[in-house]
Design a protein around this motif. Structure first.
Motif: not given
Length: 344
Positions: A302-324
């Motif tokens: 998956v790829q993200v972009y617009s969500a970073l505007v609202y959630e910030g650059p560490w969104l990927a780490k949070r998403m990875a935890t939630e995905l696991k």
């Protein structure tokens, strides 16, 4: 309270494009130390090992100025660009709009970038560093032969790209989406694949604004040319109900309002491919739950972009935890086990 919640009001004080530039400057100043990834989140695709399936979509780091910073922030891969053979200024400003009430963005940037030679030099300078960096290539607006521009992009950028994405789905370059038509796409991919001197994977990024016959035609041509993956999808020219004062701006809409359409289109491509062609999902992805829904609907990444505007650059780490957590909940030991589970 997250650090980004403190920084966001400052960024939102500026117009969207200036804030974008400031955010990139801040990212470049961050540590680019490699992130740690859970082995259960790893994905193998096109001969590449993605340490997690959450990538940065093209459009944020157009000129490849900070790919290592985003990798250090937890992304499993980064796609830079869109990069054209020659530098171009893009469309007149203002051309980027935050739709805060809708958690969305509208852009009509027009492939503004510094050109391939400048990006090539930056990517050569990071040679040997870990992390997957893909390069998204496009055609100049005034190109006499757009297919030739894509061929040049493949030939120029392949030496510094872990994969290349052919972007024919931006709505902001007049006539570009016509390359999604079956005959035009066949000619384009024939030229692009013939120009590939090595085995650099080639992906194709398509629009969400397609009907069933478009999907079937794109799949036929992509599979005939042995494309490595499809990215589904780019921004939309459709306008679902929106609340922001910027709702009437022209350009491509991304963010939360695109989520349902992008997921629907992903399912269409999964049905049409039967799982024989890897899919990468983009559009309205903002959480681990969103990522999980796309993965079970057939996406390998998956790829993200617009969500970073609202959630910030560490969104990927949070998403990875939630995905696991979601993988474990549904009895999947790895991301690979969950790909396309909805169709099993």
């Amino acid at each position: 309270m997250s650090l980004y919640s403190l920084v966001r009001p400052l960024l939102f004080h500026f117009d969207a494009e200036r804030a974008h530039g400031l955010a990139l400057t801040l990212m470049r100043a961050m540590s680019a130390r490699p992130a740690r990834h859970d082995p259960a989140l790893a994905v193998a695709l096109a001969g590449l090992h993605f340490p997690n399936p959450i990538g940065l979509a093209a459009g944020l780091d157009k000129d490849a100025v900070a790919p290592d910073a985003f990798l250090g922030a937890g992304f499993g891969f980064v796609e830079v660009g869109t990069i054209t053979p020659l530098p171009q200024a893009g469309n007149p400003r203002p051309r980027l709009f935050r739709l805060v009430e809708d958690e969305a963005v509208i852009n009509r940037m027009g492939f503004n970038n510094g050109g391939q030679p400048a990006a090539l030099a930056r990517l050569r300078a990071r040679a040997g560093r870990p992390g997957i960096v893909g390069v998204n290539v496009g055609a100049n607006k005034d190109a006499a032969d757009r297919i030739a521009d894509y061929v040049q992009g493949v030939q120029t950028m392949a030496p510094v790209a872990d994969y290349l994405t052919i972007n024919i789905s931006s709505p902001n370059t007049p006539g570009l989406r016509a390359l999604q038509d079956e005959g035009a796409l066949d000619a384009l991919l024939a030229a692009v694949m013939a120009a590939r001197a090595d085995r650099t994977p080639i992906f194709l990024k398509v629009a969400p604004d397609l009907v069933a016959s478009d999907v079937d035609a794109i799949v036929r041509v992509a599979m005939a040319h042995r494309l490595d993956a499809l990215i589904v999808s780019n921004t939309t020219i459709a306008r679902p109900p929106l609340r922001s004062v910027h709702a009437g701006e022209t350009g491509g809409l991304s963010g939360a309002p695109l989520k349902d359409l992008a997921l629907e289109r992903l399912r269409d491509f999964r049905r049409a491919t039967g799982g024989a062609l890897p899919l990468i999902a983009a559009g309205g992805i903002a959480s681990g739950a969103d990522a999980f829904a796309r993965i079970t609907a057939g996406a390998s990444l998956v790829q993200v972009y617009s969500a970073l505007v609202y959630e910030g650059p560490w969104l990927a780490k949070r998403m990875a935890t939630e995905l696991k957590t979601l993988l474990a909940r549904d009895g999947h030991a790895t991301v690979q086990d969950a790909i396309g589970a909805e169709f099993a």
